[in-house]
Design a protein around this motif. Structure first.
Motif, PDB file in Angstrom:
ATOM      1  N   UNK A  25      -2.388  -1.324  -1.351  1.00  0.00           N
ATOM      2  CA  UNK A  25      -2.862  -2.683  -1.602  1.00  0.00           C
ATOM      3  C   UNK A  25      -4.175  -2.699  -2.404  1.00  0.00           C
ATOM      4  N   UNK A  26      -4.984  -1.631  -2.266  1.00  0.00           N
ATOM      5  CA  UNK A  26      -6.309  -1.589  -2.897  1.00  0.00           C
ATOM      6  C   UNK A  26      -6.320  -0.885  -4.240  1.00  0.00           C
ATOM      7  N   UNK A  27      -5.177  -0.404  -4.708  1.00  0.00           N
ATOM      8  CA  UNK A  27      -5.153   0.294  -5.997  1.00  0.00           C
ATOM      9  C   UNK A  27      -5.511  -0.670  -7.125  1.00  0.00           C
ATOM     10  N   UNK A  28      -6.488  -0.288  -7.939  1.00  0.00           N
ATOM     11  CA  UNK A  28      -6.985  -1.150  -9.006  1.00  0.00           C
ATOM     12  C   UNK A  28      -8.209  -1.943  -8.612  1.00  0.00           C
ATOM     13  N   UNK A  29      -8.601  -1.877  -7.330  1.00  0.00           N
ATOM     14  CA  UNK A  29      -9.784  -2.619  -6.863  1.00  0.00           C
ATOM     15  C   UNK A  29     -11.058  -1.967  -7.384  1.00  0.00           C
ATOM     16  N   UNK A  30     -12.204  -2.600  -7.117  1.00  0.00           N
ATOM     17  CA  UNK A  30     -13.476  -2.064  -7.595  1.00  0.00           C
ATOM     18  C   UNK A  30     -13.763  -0.672  -7.078  1.00  0.00           C
ATOM     19  N   UNK A 353       2.166  -6.799  -4.487  1.00  0.00           N
ATOM     20  CA  UNK A 353       2.123  -7.168  -5.909  1.00  0.00           C
ATOM     21  C   UNK A 353       1.418  -8.508  -6.106  1.00  0.00           C
ATOM     22  N   UNK A 354       1.736  -9.489  -5.260  1.00  0.00           N
ATOM     23  CA  UNK A 354       1.111 -10.805  -5.396  1.00  0.00           C
ATOM     24  C   UNK A 354      -0.380 -10.750  -5.103  1.00  0.00           C
ATOM     25  N   UNK A 355      -0.762  -9.964  -4.097  1.00  0.00           N
ATOM     26  CA  UNK A 355      -2.182  -9.801  -3.767  1.00  0.00           C
ATOM     27  C   UNK A 355      -2.928  -9.179  -4.944  1.00  0.00           C
ATOM     28  N   UNK A 356      -2.332  -8.142  -5.537  1.00  0.00           N
ATOM     29  CA  UNK A 356      -3.010  -7.470  -6.645  1.00  0.00           C
ATOM     30  C   UNK A 356      -3.081  -8.356  -7.886  1.00  0.00           C
ATOM     31  N   UNK A 357      -2.048  -9.153  -8.101  1.00  0.00           N
ATOM     32  CA  UNK A 357      -2.070 -10.099  -9.223  1.00  0.00           C
ATOM     33  C   UNK A 357      -3.206 -11.105  -9.059  1.00  0.00           C
ATOM     34  N   UNK A 360      -6.853  -8.577  -8.171  1.00  0.00           N
ATOM     35  CA  UNK A 360      -7.237  -7.324  -8.841  1.00  0.00           C
ATOM     36  C   UNK A 360      -6.933  -7.339 -10.335  1.00  0.00           C
ATOM     37  N   UNK A 361      -5.732  -7.777 -10.710  1.00  0.00           N
ATOM     38  CA  UNK A 361      -5.304  -7.660 -12.102  1.00  0.00           C
ATOM     39  C   UNK A 361      -5.495  -8.946 -12.913  1.00  0.00           C
ATOM     40  N   UNK A 362      -6.342  -9.843 -12.412  1.00  0.00           N
ATOM     41  CA  UNK A 362      -6.702 -11.036 -13.178  1.00  0.00           C
ATOM     42  C   UNK A 362      -8.222 -11.126 -13.257  1.00  0.00           C
TER      43      UNK A 362
END
Length: 440
Positions: A25-30, A353-357, A360-362
């Protein structure tokens, strides 16, 4: 360390101590991005140290602080993210990122880790320090090599396809697929280094290699298909240094590095005392292994004289009765990282995926500018050139190159004509890389 020093010893120690596993879930986070940057620095410093032959402190630090199992878990976690979350993310209706570089960092993370492992696993103490995680790493390498054989069986090796109208996401998906090929080749090298330690591996790991996955037979298939070699326009090409390169007729009899890795792994798995007592050679395995005799030419034996012992083993095997499969009841360990991660996240792929969208990815324009500045500092051109094993090659004709693409600074060319001819293939990737520069 060499003249070009990316990290001071104290800095490297801090970065290694800080390595940890992240939930999918945290991949791509700060915090994850910071660790990715740290891993890239450790990766480049490890290559610099190995190239300069002045000791390898990164490898020593990873062993001292017991971080090899952490790297293996991160490797398998990002592999799972790419298989389970990334496809779901790309299909979300509201997934229309302005900049795909943050996602590319996650996609590239697996390549970064396997590259670091390839560099440090040359040392046997690294394999020993992996402890139980070596079983999971063998399982990972088997998945990658199976994929490599399956791809080569479908025809030509993966190659960048010319596409006139692809979206940034489609381009990202294509790059992720192409990256899988290079990751699999790195996994082959890691597996070969593990086989160097075959006599000190646990019985569970040996059984996984020889019985569960039957790696000797898989390696025979790799030699047969040789996915890192191809014929293109009547010329022989080999994949080396991250690209396909034409091999001159006078160089073709020479053993490629990847073929050499397969032969050494086979030698270790078939002739080491511990493996020989554990490997049950069934009629199928015998048929597969005897295919090796056709490859053991005088030219090959001149380059790898130890293979004469393997030749003798195969001559004896041809006259030997095969063994029925063993049915012993044995209590053994099984790879647990993939199973555990899948169990913890089963049914949550879309929610992740929705959490990261959303979170994280916006990123905002300010966040992108800050991240782009950090990427520029991490991927210093001086350092990148120092870790390149050879002079740059033209991306179009593979000749020695002296001119770099001024827009993305990634590709090299020998002349303007080659750059123009290669633009059809390079254009989309160039625009993608330039997005990060514009965000500075």
């Amino acid at each position: 360390m060499g003249d070009l020093e990316l990290l001071l010893p104290g800095e490297a120690d801090v970065l290694v101590r800080g390595l940890r596993s992240f939930p999918l879930r945290e991949m791509g986070s700060g915090g994850w991005n910071q660790q990715h940057e740290n891993l890239e620095k450790l990766n480049m410093q490890a290559i610099l140290d190995a190239t300069a032959s002045q000791g390898e402190p990164i490898q020593e630090l990873l062993v001292t602080h017991g971080k090899i199992p952490t790297l293996v878990e991160e490797l398998i976690a990002v592999e799972m993210w790419k298989q389970k979350v990334f496809p779901v993310l790309c299909k979300l209706e509201d997934f229309k990122p302005q900049n795909t570089f943050p996602i590319y960092m996650v996609v590239h993370h697996e390549a970064s880790i396997i590259n670091l492992l390839e560099t440090v696993f040359f040392h046997k103490e690294v394999c020993e320090s992996a402890e139980d995680a070596v079983l999971d790493l063998v399982d990972y390498c088997h998945r990658k090599l199976t994929m490599l054989v399956a791809r080569s069986g479908r025809g030509s090796p993966p190659e960048e396809e010319e596409s006139q109208e692809s979206t940034p996401i489609q381009e990202l998906q294509k790059q992720a697929e192409l990256m899988e090929f290079e990751i699999a080749l790195k996994a082959l090298s890691v597996l070969r280094y593990i086989t160097d330690c075959v006599d000190s591996l646990s019985l569970s790991t040996l059984n996984c290699m020889l019985s569960t996955h039957n790696l000797p037979c898989l390696l025979v298939e790799l030699l047969e298909h040789s996915p890192w070699s191809r014929q293109e326009g009547g010329k022989m090409q080999q994949f080396e240094g991250g690209r396909w390169q034409t091999v001159a007729p006078t160089e073709q009899p020479k053993l490629s590095k990847l073929d050499g890795q397969v032969w050494i792994a086979l030698y270790n798995l078939l002739l080491s005392p511990e493996a020989r007592t554990r490997y049950c050679i069934t009629s199928f395995a015998k048929g597969q292994l005897l295919k090796l005799r056709a490859f053991l030419t005088d030219t090959l034996l001149d380059q790898l004289p130890n293979l004469a012992d393997l030749q003798g083993f195969l001559a004896h095997l041809a006259l030997t009765e095969t063994q029925p499969p063993k049915k012993d009841l044995v209590l053994e360990q099984i790879p647990e990282i993939w199973e555990r991660l899948e169990r913890e996240n089963r049914g949550k792929w879309q929610a992740i995926a929705k959490h990261q969208l959303r979170h994280i990815f916006s990123p905002s324009e300010q966040d992108l500018r800050l991240q782009a500045r950090r990427w520029a500092e991490t991927y210093s051109l001086d350092i990148l050139e120092a870790v390149t094993p050879e002079r740059p090659r033209c991306a179009y004709c593979s000749a020695d190159a002296s001119k770099r693409c001024s827009r993305c600074q990634n590709e090299w060319y020998c002349c303007r004509e080659c750059q123009v001819k290669h633009w059809k293939k390079h254009g989309k990737a160039c625009v993608l890389a330039a997005q990060g520069d514009r965000a500075k």
